[in-house]
Motif scaffolding. Structure first.
Motif, PDB file in Angstrom:
ATOM      1  N   LEU C  60       0.731  -1.047   0.029  1.00 59.36           N
ATOM      2  CA  LEU C  60      -0.019   0.038   0.021  1.00 59.36           C
ATOM      3  C   LEU C  60       0.870   1.230   0.028  1.00 59.36           C
ATOM      4  O   LEU C  60       2.106   1.328   0.570  1.00 59.36           O
ATOM      5  CB  LEU C  60      -0.763   0.017   1.231  1.00 59.36           C
ATOM      6  N   ASN C  61       0.542   2.395  -0.396  1.00 55.52           N
ATOM      7  CA  ASN C  61       0.770   3.569  -0.529  1.00 55.52           C
ATOM      8  C   ASN C  61       2.431   3.513  -1.050  1.00 55.52           C
ATOM      9  O   ASN C  61       3.477   3.881  -0.608  1.00 55.52           O
ATOM     10  CB  ASN C  61       1.081   4.113   0.978  1.00 55.52           C
ATOM     11  N   PRO C  62       2.671   3.029  -2.372  1.00 49.42           N
ATOM     12  CA  PRO C  62       3.928   2.870  -3.143  1.00 49.42           C
ATOM     13  C   PRO C  62       4.502   4.410  -3.408  1.00 49.42           C
ATOM     14  O   PRO C  62       3.763   5.327  -3.483  1.00 49.42           O
ATOM     15  CB  PRO C  62       3.454   2.162  -4.503  1.00 49.42           C
ATOM     16  N   VAL C  63       5.866   4.301  -3.367  1.00 50.15           N
ATOM     17  CA  VAL C  63       6.546   5.483  -3.452  1.00 50.15           C
ATOM     18  C   VAL C  63       7.417   5.113  -4.657  1.00 50.15           C
ATOM     19  O   VAL C  63       7.934   4.277  -4.894  1.00 50.15           O
ATOM     20  CB  VAL C  63       7.292   6.033  -2.314  1.00 50.15           C
ATOM     21  N   THR C  64       7.751   6.479  -5.372  1.00 50.82           N
ATOM     22  CA  THR C  64       8.690   6.383  -6.396  1.00 50.82           C
ATOM     23  C   THR C  64      10.101   6.715  -6.022  1.00 50.82           C
ATOM     24  O   THR C  64      10.316   7.746  -5.132  1.00 50.82           O
ATOM     25  CB  THR C  64       8.243   7.229  -7.675  1.00 50.82           C
ATOM     26  N   GLY C  65      11.110   5.923  -6.158  1.00 52.08           N
ATOM     27  CA  GLY C  65      12.351   6.009  -5.513  1.00 52.08           C
ATOM     28  C   GLY C  65      12.714   5.018  -4.852  1.00 52.08           C
ATOM     29  O   GLY C  65      12.301   3.682  -4.963  1.00 52.08           O
ATOM     30  N   PRO C  66      13.938   4.983  -4.058  1.00 51.66           N
ATOM     31  CA  PRO C  66      14.453   6.083  -3.639  1.00 51.66           C
ATOM     32  C   PRO C  66      15.616   6.523  -4.505  1.00 51.66           C
ATOM     33  O   PRO C  66      16.480   5.756  -5.306  1.00 51.66           O
ATOM     34  CB  PRO C  66      15.483   5.543  -2.416  1.00 51.66           C
ATOM     35  N   PHE C  67      15.897   7.756  -4.369  1.00 54.02           N
ATOM     36  CA  PHE C  67      16.809   8.318  -5.333  1.00 54.02           C
ATOM     37  C   PHE C  67      18.148   8.668  -4.432  1.00 54.02           C
ATOM     38  O   PHE C  67      17.916   9.299  -3.241  1.00 54.02           O
ATOM     39  CB  PHE C  67      16.443   9.717  -5.950  1.00 54.02           C
ATOM     40  N   HIS C  68      19.382   8.404  -4.870  1.00 47.79           N
ATOM     41  CA  HIS C  68      20.539   8.737  -4.328  1.00 47.79           C
ATOM     42  C   HIS C  68      20.903  10.015  -4.603  1.00 47.79           C
ATOM     43  O   HIS C  68      21.097  10.359  -5.827  1.00 47.79           O
ATOM     44  CB  HIS C  68      21.575   7.695  -4.648  1.00 47.79           C
ATOM     45  N   VAL C  69      21.231  10.896  -3.646  1.00 49.92           N
ATOM     46  CA  VAL C  69      21.665  12.402  -4.279  1.00 49.92           C
ATOM     47  C   VAL C  69      23.316  12.389  -3.911  1.00 49.92           C
ATOM     48  O   VAL C  69      23.659  11.993  -2.989  1.00 49.92           O
ATOM     49  CB  VAL C  69      20.972  13.354  -3.178  1.00 49.92           C
TER      50      VAL C  69
END
Lengths: 336, 336, 336, 336
Positions: C60-69
């Motif tokens: 549930l509640n998927p997120v796009t990422g993670p992105f490494h800065v």
């Protein structure tokens, strides 16, 4: 020995702390015999007597009193020693009540659910055997539990010209609903108005911790209280003392604030009784203290903080009022 | 009897539940002997060792494990019976810690006050005599209190791919800090990931209710745990069983929610064990239940709901895992 | 201008903050174009698609990422400026969900009530007109409300080796569910692990204060974020900045603690930006501050503390990252 | 037009809701001109006037009243339309107060910290320019903020024979401290006792959300209230209406319960005004509602739930009392 008896007529019952004239005047040192009605005013007498139908708001949780203690002034403390608490009937009662209790939505924990079913449980009270008997409503399960009588509601008139429903516990006492308030215990209440104006009610044959369904094993009681006045000693929140323990109470929401108040008061009381540094007292209470839950259902929740006196070298609190009242109570009982 | 011993090297200690591979695999029926370090990683050894200086975040509250239980799958329950919990040193330690504890501002109960003083108290531990000795830091007051060893932190890997700091109690167990988790008790933990991955830590020689100052009488422990797996039986929140009581736990904020969870679980567990109607179980727990406070200081607060098995006719829970494990523990002890 | 586009395949979606390797690396100064799925993973597409049936916990509640800065280290701050947030479909959806929401019993506010009905509401999304259209399920009532797109869930990997469900807001960000997180706003997140590892999800076409029923007008989004890194500047809790306001957030339970955290952070941030004494800043925030409610339904509740920059003489925060990113975003938009 | 003026002598001020006879009788339809003193009783007039020294408990937060509304009976609703609220002086004052405020320990959030410093801030009030001017106490920082006069404390006598300190907000109104209670707004209060007995006090020149330091920009006010009585319509918690919004309030602890009460009342009010199904109303309020914070410092916290009337097709509430009173107020103002 000065013994006073008082049995309220129904129209003499009180439904607030504060806002009412005294029903009697008590001299410190008196032994007071009273009758208290149950929280339903005695109107729930069988499984068909649903409290929402037979009781009328705000005529709930009646108390006996208030009593004016001669000489009591703001800044003093009234000491009430419970000599005996005896069920007045051979039955007691407990119920659910619409939108009241810890596992249901309430007036303030407001949700969109309809209320849980309103159900009445009748208990047998066997004083001889020292038990109450629970009967399931659906099915024939039944079990005995120890009789352990207590008063849920004891308090004085509040400060600041307030008058509060008896159902609310706060700094003036009220409906703390702690099983620690049993016979043998002395309750200390700070005086806010002349005469203090204490009242007593809401007897329970026994109660679980938190009174989770909203009511205990509710019963009318014949109760004996030995009364003293400790002049010039203030009490910020109700405190209790038995032969072996000091206890502080706190009543608030959320529940952690009730815990904080009670622990804070026990820590600072410990420091003042022993001369310990505050952080040293904090440490000692942290390791040696208990925290019996009072209620998690009333308009404020109540927690108790409890410490064995032995850990503190059995200090004298309130000019030894507990020892004196205990001894007075024993004399009363042996003379009865 | 299958006995496994494990003493972690410092670099093997864990600081989370979840997110780490197992340090060992355990067959159900095994007796596991472990060493657990204290919550400070053993670095606070005297009054000058302020934890904020000698400890490094997040290397706090280390646990021993995790252990993979052979055959454990989501929907099962791991039963951990604490056979013995013995202090590993003749001293223990407690402290205040900046912005941690129930009577101080914290990270989340954020206020503008500077922290309370950080102070260390060293305790003597006398296993023979069965006591710990408290010494005030200011003044020469000293007192003995009963030794009552327990583990503050026991849990499994959480659900939902989570990894949680060991300091947080939740549905997976964790830092519940309840004195009820002592020798003789069986802890039931619901399995969320293959193998369950349980860990144990945070021994206390004793603890007051709520752990009000933030730490107990903290000690390294030599602990023996008998392990079983109950297949196909889920456990929503950690439960405990001793010879005479069933106990349910809840960990949440505010404290009334921890209370609600624990009471709700005890009520529904009672109903399912006995066949009682839910409201009948609600009533019975309301009058017969206790509610020992776990912690009121951690990132979630913990309450326990406790009921004598006698009131329920001593029903069998978890396929009698407690009785079996208790008997296994006795055989282990008598063979030692 | 460095522009990076990323559209996750379904199996690339994340369900935690922490505990996952990066899906890509971002150089500070980059403009990032992403697609985010709605909180139901796009599976609720009509009134018959009850989320408890078509969705599977914990997906549930998927997120796009993670992105490494690139270059981000603990103690730094990642600045995420939301250049645009555009609904990806011409419909959106909201639902009740069993035991989730502010006016129903939950997993932790555990009660004996059955769940409320599970109901799905489909919204029309009209980007041209700038509205969403609500339709009652029972009866033919219908009304338009302004479109005001935002992201409910944005965060970085937590500290202390933790991995947290995306549904939980805390110091690392997460599911704060504040309508303040709209286009034109810069979000500051403290870095806990190398690369920071930020993710974005849970788009809402609009949301009331507190998200009282548990879900907003949920939608997949095409979102553009301009990314910067502020070296050597720590951020204790997520902060926001728009052209006219500074905002601090707090996520905790009970709700007053979320309020305390956010106000405490705004007061101390104000003092550090202006040189005002702490109590002077406390006073100024007390009279000039707003407190928009984020969510009162998630595993932690979220409050925002908000102050017009004009009251502080428009101080520079985070080395003027907002102004720079806003300008970068404008260049991006005009080049599109 | 029936216009009544009343300016209390100091000894006529009230410190409770309930427990006091009326100072005057008001016929429905009357325009009432009153003077209200500030929360310090006008005793804090400069930086050296520390409230803990110049004010005496419980003589804090005085209100003007109570007024008996002719014909008001339990079950009715009193409608109070605030026609104008004008600062009575060219200065106003705010302070910290020992153990009062959201970022300090209090009587109930009891901790071991000493109080924060007690500090007084004097504000310039410029009615012409429509601003108040803040001056830092340390340093010479100064800033203007919009004047936005409101009353913190308005209520009626409580039910159940209670008398409550004016500082406490609850179902009877009281110290709600919401900035929404400004001129142009109609407040609806449920009647609990004959005559209703309403009082008004605690004027603020402006206030931030939550009143975080414990006091607003406190001022004496000249206030005009148009009064109506709505017979046979009950009001469970105070409600507000302006030209464009319906608002419900809730006052309780913890803060989420204040939120729940206010949202629950707005949802059920919405359903009853529109005929919408309850869950449909829940959904609509979830997406369209605001939740302005009242206070997070008083003995109960207050939240407001607010919905544009436009979303509901501008339904008639309380027999259009707001429109009628607004029109009466306009006639009064134009005649002045």
């Amino acid at each position: 020995m000065n013994v006073v008896s008082y049995r309220p007529r129904p129209e003499e019952l009180s439904y607030t702390f504060g806002g009412r004239p005294a029903v009697g005047r008590i001299t410190p040192g008196t032994v007071l015999e009273i009758y208290t009605e149950d929280c339903f005013g005695g109107r729930v007498r069988g499984p068909e007597d649903l409290p929402s139908q037979v009781c009328e708001f705000p005529y709930l949780n009646p108390v006996t009193g208030p009593f004016h203690v001669e000489g009591a002034e703001p800044g003093d403390t009234i000491a009430l020693h419970f000599v005996s608490i005896e069920p007045a009937r051979d039955w007691a009662v407990s119920t659910t009540f619409p939108h009241f209790g810890a596992l249901t939505t309430t007036h303030t924990t407001a949700m969109l659910h309809p209320p849980l079913d309103e159900v009445v449980w009748m208990y047998d009270v066997d004083v001889e055997k020292g038990v109450v008997r629970y009967h399931a409503r659906r099915g024939d399960f039944s079990v005995e539990m120890p009789l352990d009588p207590m008063h849920g509601t004891v308090g004085v008139a509040p400060a600041a010209f307030e008058s509060r429903m008896t159902i609310t516990p706060d700094a003036h006492g009220g409906n703390m609903d702690t099983p620690e308030l049993r016979a043998g215990v002395t309750l200390y209440l700070g005086v806010n108005v002349e005469g203090g104006l204490f009242s007593v009610g809401d007897g329970h044959c026994r109660q679980g911790h938190g009174e989770v369904c909203g009511t205990a094993v509710e019963a009318a009681m014949n109760t004996v209280v030995a009364v003293e006045l400790v002049k010039g000693v203030a009490t910020p929140w109700p405190r209790l003392e038995d032969d072996d323990h000091l206890m502080a109470t706190g009543s608030a929401r959320p529940l952690e604030d009730a815990y904080r108040i009670s622990q804070h008061d026990l820590v600072t009381w410990t420091a003042s009784l022993t001369g310990l540094d505050t952080l040293d007292a904090y440490q000692l209470v942290s390791q040696g203290g208990e925290a019996p839950v009072g209620n998690v259902v009333d308009t404020n929740y109540t927690m108790v903080a409890k410490l064995p006196k032995a850990y503190l070298g059995r200090p004298e609190a309130y000019e030894s009022a507990h020892a004196r009242l205990r001894s007075l109570g024993e004399r009363y009982l042996s003379s009865r």
